[in-house]
Design a protein around this motif. Structure first.
Motif, mmCIF file in Angstrom:
data_model
loop_
_atom_site.group_PDB
_atom_site.id
_atom_site.type_symbol
_atom_site.label_atom_id
_atom_site.label_comp_id
_atom_site.label_asym_id
_atom_site.label_seq_id
_atom_site.Cartn_x
_atom_site.Cartn_y
_atom_site.Cartn_z
ATOM 1 N N ALA A 1214 0.848 -1.201 0.000
ATOM 2 C CA ALA A 1214 0.000 0.000 0.000
ATOM 3 C C ALA A 1214 0.881 1.248 0.000
ATOM 4 O O ALA A 1214 0.646 2.204 -0.768
ATOM 5 N N ALA A 1215 1.912 1.237 0.867
ATOM 6 C CA ALA A 1215 2.820 2.394 0.963
ATOM 7 C C ALA A 1215 3.528 2.648 -0.376
ATOM 8 O O ALA A 1215 3.670 3.802 -0.811
ATOM 9 N N LEU A 1216 3.977 1.530 -1.042
ATOM 10 C CA LEU A 1216 4.662 1.686 -2.346
ATOM 11 C C LEU A 1216 3.745 2.356 -3.373
ATOM 12 O O LEU A 1216 4.155 3.230 -4.119
ATOM 13 N N ASN A 1217 2.475 1.925 -3.434
ATOM 14 C CA ASN A 1217 1.528 2.501 -4.389
ATOM 15 C C ASN A 1217 1.194 3.952 -4.050
ATOM 16 O O ASN A 1217 1.087 4.796 -4.950
ATOM 17 N N TYR A 1218 1.050 4.224 -2.708
ATOM 18 C CA TYR A 1218 0.790 5.621 -2.332
ATOM 19 C C TYR A 1218 1.982 6.520 -2.691
ATOM 20 O O TYR A 1218 1.811 7.671 -3.093
ATOM 21 N N GLU A 1219 3.207 5.950 -2.556
ATOM 22 C CA GLU A 1219 4.407 6.714 -2.927
ATOM 23 C C GLU A 1219 4.408 7.046 -4.420
ATOM 24 O O GLU A 1219 4.794 8.152 -4.818
ATOM 25 N N MET A 1220 3.970 6.072 -5.245
ATOM 26 C CA MET A 1220 3.901 6.312 -6.704
ATOM 27 C C MET A 1220 2.839 7.381 -7.002
ATOM 28 O O MET A 1220 3.051 8.256 -7.849
ATOM 29 N N ALA A 1221 1.720 7.319 -6.273
ATOM 30 C CA ALA A 1221 0.672 8.332 -6.461
ATOM 31 C C ALA A 1221 1.199 9.702 -6.050
ATOM 32 O O ALA A 1221 0.922 10.716 -6.720
ATOM 33 N N TRP A 1222 1.972 9.739 -4.952
ATOM 34 C CA TRP A 1222 2.576 10.987 -4.477
ATOM 35 C C TRP A 1222 3.564 11.556 -5.514
ATOM 36 O O TRP A 1222 3.566 12.740 -5.814
ATOM 37 N N LYS A 1223 4.366 10.633 -6.112
ATOM 38 C CA LYS A 1223 5.368 11.031 -7.112
ATOM 39 C C LYS A 1223 4.681 11.628 -8.346
ATOM 40 O O LYS A 1223 5.038 12.715 -8.804
ATOM 41 N N TYR A 1224 3.688 10.876 -8.903
ATOM 42 C CA TYR A 1224 3.074 11.315 -10.157
ATOM 43 C C TYR A 1224 2.046 12.431 -9.948
ATOM 44 O O TYR A 1224 1.609 13.049 -10.899
ATOM 45 N N GLY A 1225 1.719 12.687 -8.681
ATOM 46 C CA GLY A 1225 0.899 13.866 -8.369
ATOM 47 C C GLY A 1225 1.771 15.067 -8.100
ATOM 48 O O GLY A 1225 1.287 16.094 -7.614
ATOM 49 N N ASN A 1226 3.087 14.916 -8.382
ATOM 50 C CA ASN A 1226 4.083 15.989 -8.235
ATOM 51 C C ASN A 1226 4.181 16.474 -6.794
ATOM 52 O O ASN A 1226 4.439 17.641 -6.529
ATOM 53 N N GLN A 1227 3.903 15.492 -5.862
ATOM 54 C CA GLN A 1227 4.002 15.747 -4.422
ATOM 55 C C GLN A 1227 3.164 16.955 -3.999
ATOM 56 O O GLN A 1227 3.535 17.750 -3.141
ATOM 57 N N MET A 1228 1.981 17.047 -4.636
ATOM 58 C CA MET A 1228 1.110 18.208 -4.418
ATOM 59 C C MET A 1228 -0.149 17.844 -3.629
ATOM 60 O O MET A 1228 -0.854 18.727 -3.163
ATOM 61 N N ASN A 1229 -0.452 16.523 -3.502
ATOM 62 C CA ASN A 1229 -1.723 16.118 -2.895
ATOM 63 C C ASN A 1229 -1.498 15.744 -1.430
ATOM 64 O O ASN A 1229 -0.945 14.686 -1.120
ATOM 65 N N PRO A 1230 -1.930 16.595 -0.466
ATOM 66 C CA PRO A 1230 -1.663 16.331 0.965
ATOM 67 C C PRO A 1230 -2.353 15.077 1.478
ATOM 68 O O PRO A 1230 -1.842 14.419 2.376
#
Length: 1236
Positions: A1214-1230
């Motif tokens: 779960a953490a790995l997938n959330y990290e990918m979402a964080w990366k491709y969201g340009n670390q903009m989604n809190p």
């Protein structure tokens, strides 16, 4: 039991009469013998048996046998009168006529005539008709009709007499008598007569309904239905292996249609055994002509003299002797004989061949060019006027005499330019004249390869290189060893700048005819090829070799060489010199160039070609910077001299290019019109005015030219185009309409309809074309081709009117307008390959265009299989159609057939290695195959060549997003910025920057950049759509999704959030008003976006309205993915999840395509959301993997995957997938940061 001639089938008597009229006297004897074998000693057949040979055998000295046979039946009542007439005729034709016997027979005949019965009168009239004494025959027939009270046989014979007398008033009455006779019952002789009547009236279709197989075969030929005519001949030969007409038809087919000389010779040998005699004057004359065609002057003269011995009054034999004298240079003798024939021409009638010999004599005596051309024109007028009224058949071919016409064309070509016309230059009128004559010959006798070759030469010299190529390809397909065709093909390839194929053609020419090495023209073309390749030293060596060949020496009357002397036209000899001058000049050797030029001046002084040398000298002066000296040389060429027109054109170019003086440029052409007024010079002046942007003056001149040549289609079309150039559209329309009303220029229909279409007056354009197509079925090739063009233009107009179904119907009418299994266009192509070879490239292009248009419409209707089928067919017609190849590749890509797509792209890049669209598609394919490095490499190649290619850059950004490599985009944006100081002002750049920022989760900055592109004509529409999407969904949520909505319920229900949404919807609605779609699909896209705005309000009534609209679209087009997604989203907002799931499952079963890529992704995400809500994590997981397979930057897919893993307590995953979402969201989604 024996029968007699009265009860014998009427077919045998009809056949005997047919053979008598055609002069097949051996066949008369054979048919009479066959009849006598079946009916015994019937006097009528005995009479045919005897009198047929009498009409023929007097030239063989075998009259006595005929007299003996006639004596045996002269007392038979029904044939007594005709027998005595035949005996008198036979005695008179004897070498030593028996005067007493003639007097006795004459007295006896007059006595019997007083009491003769109807049969005797009938056969007497029949015999006189066969003798050609129609007036005397009519007396006997009229009396026979009176005696018999209107007997059928008499009426039929009277009709034949009327039909063959040559008088129009009598011919009209003939059919009435035939019909009266046929009312009394079936009669073959009457049927043959009626068929002959229709043939004379040129009503071939009517004739075909009334005839037996022989006449049927002749009429099928008259209708130009060769296949049916040959089939009928086959059937006749199966019944009668020696049927003369069938043998002739087979021979004609192989000679005229197939050009198969070896097969023809077999049939000719069979014909020779049938009916030709060695001591026949006509036969001897024809042999003389055959020797002429083979270049055997002495043998020809021998045969012509033999013919004169056999018949001292033979004008054709005397004409042949004059021809031989001209060939042997005996001009004085020839001139005397021609004067004699000219004096008696009134009594013998005007002869095309005689006029031709006068033209040849004038040429050999170096008369003025205008005089010779006038004589040649007279030859053609006389020759073609003699063909009027003849149906296509043996007699027509004899009178057409294609070899004679080719001789005339060769003489015309002596006065035509030696080099092809440039693209801006109007072709010589002589070349147009030659083309017109050759079109008739090629259409009628496509098997005559020399005619096709000459047509290729004429087209080449006219500057129509494609047409020349088609004709030569036809020649070489049928005769690969045709060396002259290979030589001309080399010149064609040279004109197309294809030096590789040019060299290949020269090698092939040499392999088939080694003697060509001795011909300077071979070396001339070789040198021109070397010059184009930059091999100037080699070109000079080649030309020096050519200059020293025997054929380059001045021909003299006394020069005699062993073997065949290589001859070369003066124009080609000049070309060798001038090419050598040019090669030295380009090689930086002006002194050597001047020496060769002086040699040329000395060599050609006093000849017509001298002026070409002067023009070349002027070119050399211009190259050395002495423009005034060049103009002085050109001014010295006077209107009486050849090449005056070319000199004036050269002067005009000098004034325009070097002096920049438009007034003097036009003045050169005005002087041409003053000194040599003709349709051609007026046309040149009009073109000159158009070239210097003075269309008003051009129109005035074109109109004067059109008065001189009112049937010139190209000229009439130029006037219309000139009016359009002045932007006086109403006047242009009035001109076209007036021309069409006059009925003289129907070919302008297309131009008028095209103009109306450009002016968006679609209904008027449609009406013009519908009227043009409203006619009876046609068989003429030119009319069929016109119909094809009209239908294709009509389809384009329907497309503009958004009547897609009508457009497809119009295109399919071209594909299947005639026979169910043979389309109009395939018929045109089939016939063009025989009748009009130069039309093949344009017709193949049209066929490809038709298929591509049908495919385009099929694609719009999402009928991809049909579209693929038609694009493939387009490529059969035009293998190098890059546009069709590209569209086919796109369709394969849409169908996920990556191998087929890659194959098409490879073919396309082989033809055009810089093709952007194909390169981008290859990049897309590499991406799909997960070969991201190769994908980016293809785009990088394009952008390195042109960093400001924003269409490529925008696609690369999308590709890098899907490849999960958005971090590489900034360097390409930087490349574009460094390329030009204007980059930051370019709408394309702002669009690309906005796209990157949107994909990296910065919607506000993205909006700012899209806003800078939104007013641009190229980028504006896409920019506005992207801005609307950002307004409606700035955070890239799953609209209609419930998984994360439930988690963020407090935020989404806040007053601030709702106000923000309402403001965004209003902004989106305002932006929608800016959109002005031009296509049907564009209008549908706008409707969908309008209804997404309604859904964004979340108000039930608005959502239901949107749902209704989406449903309407899906009813009209069941697989419309954006509409299906809209329906599903509306159902989710209305809390009708099962219905939403059904629509989304439909989409999940469809094949992915790049056009609907975003909608597919949103559909899979929404369906995954529904499955997650139902705890169907495996099914949701499959859909999310599909999303990531097509878009590795899909932030939402990673977020859902993380949520599923979290629910399944796989916290590390779960953490790995959330990290990918964080990366491709340009670390903009809190929120995602909080999940991690």
């Amino acid at each position: 039991k024996k029968t007699n001639s009265q009860s014998f089938p009427s077919g045998i008597q009809a056949l005997l009469n047919y053979y008598c009229q055609e002069g097949y006297f051996h066949h008369v004897r054979a048919a009479a013998d066959e009849a006598l074998g079946r009916v015994g000693s019937d006097p009528v057949f005995l009479f045919y048996r005897a009198y047929g040979p009498i009409l023929h055998l007097f030239s063989l000295g075998d009259i006595q046998e005929g007299i003996r046979q006639l004596e045996s039946i002269k007392n038979k009542q029904e044939v007594s009168l005709c027998t005595m007439m035949a005996l008198i005729y036979a005695h008179k034709k004897s070498p030593n006529p028996d005067r007493d016997a003639i007097l006795e027979l004459d007295a006896k005949m007059k006595e019997q005539r007083k009491t003769a019965g109807q049969q005797a009168l009938y056969f007497a009239g029949l015999f006189l008709w066969h003798l050609g004494r129609e007036d005397k025959a009519r007396e006997y027939v009229d009396r026979m009709i009176k005696v018999s009270g209107g007997g059928k046989e008499g009426l039929i014979l009277k009709a034949w007499l009327d039909l063959t007398c040559g008088k129009e008033t009598h011919i009209k009455k003939a059919v009435k008598y035939f019909d009266e006779a046929l009312q009394e019952g079936h009669d073959v002789f009457a049927l043959l007569g009626k068929a002959q009547y229709f043939e004379v009236r040129q009503n071939y279709s009517g004739a075909l309904e009334t005839v037996n197989q022989i006449i049927k075969m002749k009429l099928q030929l008259a209708l130009q239905d060769w296949e049916q005519a040959v089939e009928t001949a086959h059937r006749l030969l199966q019944k009668d292996a020696f049927n003369l007409e069938a043998i002739r038809m087979e021979a004609l087919h192989y000679l005229c249609r197939e050009g198969n000389i070896s097969e023809v010779s077999l049939f000719i040998s069979r014909l020779l055994t049938s009916d030709l005699a060695s001591d026949n004057a006509e036969f001897a004359t024809e042999l003389g002509y055959q020797m002429i065609l083979q270049g055997k002057e002495k043998e020809a003269l021998k045969w012509y003299k033999t013919a004169m011995t056999l018949d001292e009054t033979s004008v054709s034999a005397l004409t042949g002797i004059i021809r031989c004298q001209l060939m042997q240079g005996q001009l004085e003798d020839a001139e005397q004989q021609l004067e004699f024939l000219n004096e008696i021409q009134q009594s013998i009638g005007k002869s095309g061949e005689l006029s031709f010999l006068r033209a040849v004599l004038a040429m050999k005596k170096h008369k003025r060019q205008e005089e010779v051309i006038s004589l040649l024109n007279d030859v053609l007028d006389t020759h073609f006027s003699s063909l009027h009224g003849f149906p296509l058949g043996v007699e027509y071919f004899e009178k057409l005499n294609p070899d004679f016409l080719l001789e005339i064309i060769r003489e015309y070509l002596n006065f035509c330019p030696a080099q092809p016309a440039s693209p801006r230059q109007s072709a010589s009128p002589l070349l147009k004249h030659c083309a017109s004559v050759l079109e008739t010959v090629v259409k009628t006798v496509p098997g005559l390869q020399q005619a096709v070759f000459l047509m290729a030469k004429v087209k080449y010299l006219s500057g129509d290189i494609e047409a020349a190529h088609s004709n030569l390809h036809y020649c070489l397909e049928r005769n690969p060893s045709y060396a002259d065709a290979h030589l001309l093909m080399a010149q064609v390839y040279l004109a197309q700048n294809n030096t590789k194929l040019c060299s290949q053609s020269l090698e092939l020419c040499l392999s088939y005819n080694f003697e060509v090495r001795e011909h300077p023209v071979y070396h001339l073309i070789k040198a021109q090829t070397q010059k184009k390749m930059g091999e100037l030293s080699e070109a000079i060596k080649t030309l020096q070799m050519a200059k020293n060949l025997p054929g380059m020496r001045k021909p003299t009357a006394s020069s005699k060489t062993k073997g065949k002397r290589i001859e070369i036209d003066a124009s080609d000899r000049v070309s060798v010199f001038l090419e050598l001058v040019e090669a030295h000049r380009l090689n930086g050797e002006p002194h050597e160039a001047a020496i060769i030029l002086q040699d040329a001046i000395n060599e050609f002084s006093g000849t017509p070609e001298e002026l070409r040398v002067v023009i070349a000298n002027a070119d050399l002066a211009i190259a050395q910077g002495d423009v005034e000296q060049a103009l002085t040389m050109l001014r010295n060429i006077t209107p009486e001299q050849p090449y005056f027109v070319q000199a004036k054109e050269k002067m005009a170019d000098v004034y325009l290019q070097y002096r920049k003086d438009k007034k003097l440029y036009a003045g050169c052409y005005r002087e041409l019109v003053e000194k040599l007024p003709s349709a051609h010079t007026f046309l040149l002046l009009g073109d000159a005015y158009m070239n210097i942007q003075e269309p008003d003056e051009a129109i005035e001149v074109y109109e004067q030219a059109l008065k001189k040549n009112p049937k010139d289609a190209a000229l009439a079309s130029k006037i219309g185009k000139a009016l359009i150039k002045t932007h006086n559209y109403s006047k242009a329309i009035s001109y076209y309409e007036a021309a069409l009303r006059s009925g003289q220029q129907n070919f302008l229909c297309y131009d008028l309809a095209e103009l109306l279409m450009k002016l968006k007056q679609y209904e008027k354009a449609e009406k013009v074309l519908q009227q043009a197509l409203d006619h009876e079925p046609v068989n003429e090739l030119s009319s069929l081709m016109e119909d094809g063009r009209y239908q294709v233009l009509l389809a384009k107009i329907y497309s503009k009117m958004e009547k897609i179904d009508e457009a497809i119907v119009s295109l399919q009418q071209v594909k299947a307008k005639t026979k169910p299994y043979e389309s109009l266009q395939s018929r045109v192509l089939k016939r063009a390959q025989i009748e009009q070879l130069d039309a093949i490239p344009a017709q193949k292009q049209l066929a490809a265009e038709i298929c591509a248009e049908i495919a385009k419409h099929s694609t719009a209707q999402r009928n991809y299989e049909k579209a693929i089928k038609f694009y493939k067919e387009a490529l059969v017609h035009c293998e190098t159609d890059n546009k069709a190849m590209l569209e086919l590749a796109r369709l394969y890509l849409a169908q996920d057939d990556t191998d087929a797509c890659q194959h098409q792209c490879s073919l396309l890049l082989k033809n055009d290695e810089d093709n952007e669209a194909a390169t981008m598609m290859m990049a897309d394919l590499m991406f799909r195959k997960q070969d991201y490095e190769q994908a980016v490499f293809h785009f990088q190649q394009l952008l390195e060549r042109k960093p400001d290619n924003y269409a490529t850059l925008s696609q690369l950004i999308d590709l890098l997003r899907r490849a999960g490599k958005l971090e590489e985009v900034p360097r390409f944006l930087l490349m574009a910025e460094k390329h030009s100081s204007r980059t930051k002002l370019e709408p394309g750049f702002h669009y690309c920057k906005g796209l990157y920022l949107w994909y990296t989760g910065e919607p506000n900055d993205a909006l700012r950049h899209f806003n800078k592109a939104r007013k641009d004509s190229d980028w504006g529409q896409n920019a506005v759509y992207n801005m609307i999407e950002i307004c409606l969904n700035p955070d890239n949520e799953t609209v209609g999704g419930e998984v994360f909505e439930n988690l963020d319920a407090d935020i989404s229900n806040s007053t601030e959030k709702q106000e923000s949404v309402q403001l965004a919807v209003r902004t989106a609605e305002n932006l929608l008003k800016e959109l002005k779609p031009q296509t049907i699909q564009g209008h549908i896209q706008l409707r969908i976006m309008e209804n997404y705005c309604l859904m964004a309000t979340k108000q039930k009534s608005s959502v239901e309205r949107a749902l209704n609209t989406f449903t309407e679209i899906v009813v009209a087009e069941k697989d419309h993915i954006p509409a299906l997604l809209g329906m599903a989203t509306a159902y989710m907002i209305l809390k009708q999840t099962p219905r939403a799931r059904n629509q989304l499952k439909r989409i999940s079963k469809m094949s992915w395509n790049p056009i609907d890529a975003e909608e597919f992704e949103k559909s899979w995400l929404l369906l995954a959301d529904i499955y997650i809500q139902s705890a169907k994590y495996d099914m949701a997981g499959e859909l999310l993997k599909r999303c990531l397979r097509h878009n590795r930057s899909c932030c939402k897919a990673y977020e859902y995957m993380g949520y599923i893993m979290e629910k399944e307590q796989a916290y590390k995953d779960a953490a790995l997938n959330y990290e990918m979402a964080w990366k491709y969201g340009n670390q903009m989604n809190p929120t995602i940061g909080m999940y991690i």
